[in-house]
Write a protein that holds these residues in place. Structure first.
Motif, PDB file in Angstrom:
ATOM      1  N   GLU A  51       0.837  -1.199   0.000  1.00 47.51           N
ATOM      2  CA  GLU A  51       0.000   0.000   0.000  1.00 47.51           C
ATOM      3  C   GLU A  51       0.875   1.253   0.000  1.00 47.51           C
ATOM      4  O   GLU A  51       1.862   1.338   0.722  1.00 47.51           O
ATOM      5  CB  GLU A  51      -0.854  -0.025   1.273  1.00 47.51           C
ATOM      6  N   GLY A  52       0.520   2.227  -0.832  1.00 42.68           N
ATOM      7  CA  GLY A  52       1.255   3.474  -0.918  1.00 42.68           C
ATOM      8  C   GLY A  52       2.318   3.500  -2.010  1.00 42.68           C
ATOM      9  O   GLY A  52       2.888   4.550  -2.299  1.00 42.68           O
ATOM     10  N   THR A  53       2.585   2.360  -2.656  1.00 40.55           N
ATOM     11  CA  THR A  53       3.597   2.289  -3.712  1.00 40.55           C
ATOM     12  C   THR A  53       3.120   3.030  -4.956  1.00 40.55           C
ATOM     13  O   THR A  53       1.985   2.861  -5.395  1.00 40.55           O
ATOM     14  CB  THR A  53       3.878   0.819  -4.083  1.00 40.55           C
ATOM     15  N   SER A  54       4.002   3.856  -5.524  1.00 42.08           N
ATOM     16  CA  SER A  54       3.702   4.503  -6.803  1.00 42.08           C
ATOM     17  C   SER A  54       3.876   3.478  -7.911  1.00 42.08           C
ATOM     18  O   SER A  54       4.874   2.747  -7.928  1.00 42.08           O
ATOM     19  CB  SER A  54       4.640   5.677  -7.057  1.00 42.08           C
ATOM     20  N   VAL A  55       2.898   3.407  -8.815  1.00 37.57           N
ATOM     21  CA  VAL A  55       2.940   2.425  -9.893  1.00 37.57           C
ATOM     22  C   VAL A  55       2.612   3.103 -11.218  1.00 37.57           C
ATOM     23  O   VAL A  55       2.004   4.171 -11.257  1.00 37.57           O
ATOM     24  CB  VAL A  55       1.945   1.258  -9.654  1.00 37.57           C
ATOM     25  N   HIS A  56       3.019   2.441 -12.267  1.00 37.27           N
ATOM     26  CA  HIS A  56       2.656   2.843 -13.628  1.00 37.27           C
ATOM     27  C   HIS A  56       1.786   1.710 -14.160  1.00 37.27           C
ATOM     28  O   HIS A  56       2.245   0.574 -14.289  1.00 37.27           O
ATOM     29  CB  HIS A  56       3.906   3.046 -14.485  1.00 37.27           C
ATOM     30  N   PHE A  57       0.521   1.993 -14.421  1.00 35.10           N
ATOM     31  CA  PHE A  57      -0.437   0.998 -14.891  1.00 35.10           C
ATOM     32  C   PHE A  57      -0.425   0.995 -16.415  1.00 35.10           C
ATOM     33  O   PHE A  57      -0.538   2.047 -17.042  1.00 35.10           O
ATOM     34  CB  PHE A  57      -1.836   1.361 -14.371  1.00 35.10           C
ATOM     35  N   VAL A  58      -0.309  -0.210 -17.014  1.00 29.84           N
ATOM     36  CA  VAL A  58      -0.260  -0.321 -18.475  1.00 29.84           C
ATOM     37  C   VAL A  58      -1.237  -1.400 -18.927  1.00 29.84           C
ATOM     38  O   VAL A  58      -1.200  -2.527 -18.442  1.00 29.84           O
ATOM     39  CB  VAL A  58       1.162  -0.686 -18.965  1.00 29.84           C
ATOM     40  N   ARG A  59      -2.109  -1.030 -19.845  1.00 26.69           N
ATOM     41  CA  ARG A  59      -3.017  -1.975 -20.504  1.00 26.69           C
ATOM     42  C   ARG A  59      -3.063  -1.577 -21.972  1.00 26.69           C
ATOM     43  O   ARG A  59      -3.661  -0.550 -22.323  1.00 26.69           O
ATOM     44  CB  ARG A  59      -4.403  -1.918 -19.867  1.00 26.69           C
ATOM     45  N   ASN A  60      -2.390  -2.380 -22.830  1.00 29.10           N
ATOM     46  CA  ASN A  60      -2.221  -2.035 -24.247  1.00 29.10           C
ATOM     47  C   ASN A  60      -1.683  -0.614 -24.358  1.00 29.10           C
ATOM     48  O   ASN A  60      -0.640  -0.318 -23.812  1.00 29.10           O
ATOM     49  CB  ASN A  60      -3.513  -2.235 -25.036  1.00 29.10           C
ATOM     50  N   GLU A  61      -2.406   0.302 -25.015  1.00 34.86           N
ATOM     51  CA  GLU A  61      -1.890   1.669 -25.155  1.00 34.86           C
ATOM     52  C   GLU A  61      -2.344   2.594 -24.025  1.00 34.86           C
ATOM     53  O   GLU A  61      -2.000   3.765 -24.010  1.00 34.86           O
ATOM     54  CB  GLU A  61      -2.269   2.264 -26.523  1.00 34.86           C
ATOM     55  N   LEU A  62      -3.082   2.056 -23.050  1.00 38.59           N
ATOM     56  CA  LEU A  62      -3.496   2.837 -21.887  1.00 38.59           C
ATOM     57  C   LEU A  62      -2.366   2.842 -20.863  1.00 38.59           C
ATOM     58  O   LEU A  62      -1.922   1.788 -20.411  1.00 38.59           O
ATOM     59  CB  LEU A  62      -4.762   2.241 -21.268  1.00 38.59           C
ATOM     60  N   ASN A  63      -1.868   4.022 -20.534  1.00 38.34           N
ATOM     61  CA  ASN A  63      -0.809   4.186 -19.537  1.00 38.34           C
ATOM     62  C   ASN A  63      -1.288   5.202 -18.519  1.00 38.34           C
ATOM     63  O   ASN A  63      -1.753   6.275 -18.892  1.00 38.34           O
ATOM     64  CB  ASN A  63       0.479   4.723 -20.183  1.00 38.34           C
TER      65      ASN A  63
END
Length: 136
Positions: A51-63
């Motif tokens: 919890e609290g971790t910064s993430v980069h979410f990627v789904r195909n071309e959705l960033n």
């Protein structure tokens, strides 16, 4: 989009089951995307960032940049840093296939004559002992 359970949500969530990726701390891990909204996502994985971790979410071309706001077992909630456009969210939600309606139909009775072989088989079945009949 799904309108169930949205009374406590700021935006409606679409139920999906898709593959996505979380990038954090120089690593990348595959996750199952369970639902998606303009403000966040629900993901599932065996091992999730805390919890609290910064993430980069990627789904195909959705960033989308975001952070993990909660973790419960194999599930985690991701809140995006900036709200996505509804059209961007909908582009990643598959269109549901129409449900097949069962067609209940049985052939009607006909008055055609049986062949002599069919007649012989029917009579032998009727007069045979009940123990040899299927379903009895």
């Amino acid at each position: 989009m799904d309108e169930r359970n949205c009374q406590n949500r700021r935006s409606r969530r679409s139920q999906v089951l898709l593959v996505a990726k979380l990038e954090h701390g120089g690593t990348s891990q595959a996750v199952k995307l369970r639902n998606l909204s303009a403000e966040g996502a629900l993901v599932e994985s065996e091992k999730l960032p805390i919890e609290g971790t910064s993430v980069h979410f990627v789904r195909n071309e959705l960033n989308a940049q975001g952070r993990v706001v909660w973790v419960n077992g194999h599930y985690a909630g991701i809140a995006f840093d900036s709200k996505l456009e509804p059209s961007e969210v909908l582009r990643h939600v598959p269109v549901p296939r129409p449900k097949l309606q069962p067609r209940y139909w049985r052939p009607g009775f006909t008055a055609r004559e049986m062949t002599s072989e069919q007649q012989r088989l029917a009579e032998s079945w009727v007069w045979s002992p009940s123990a040899s009949r299927p379903g009895e």
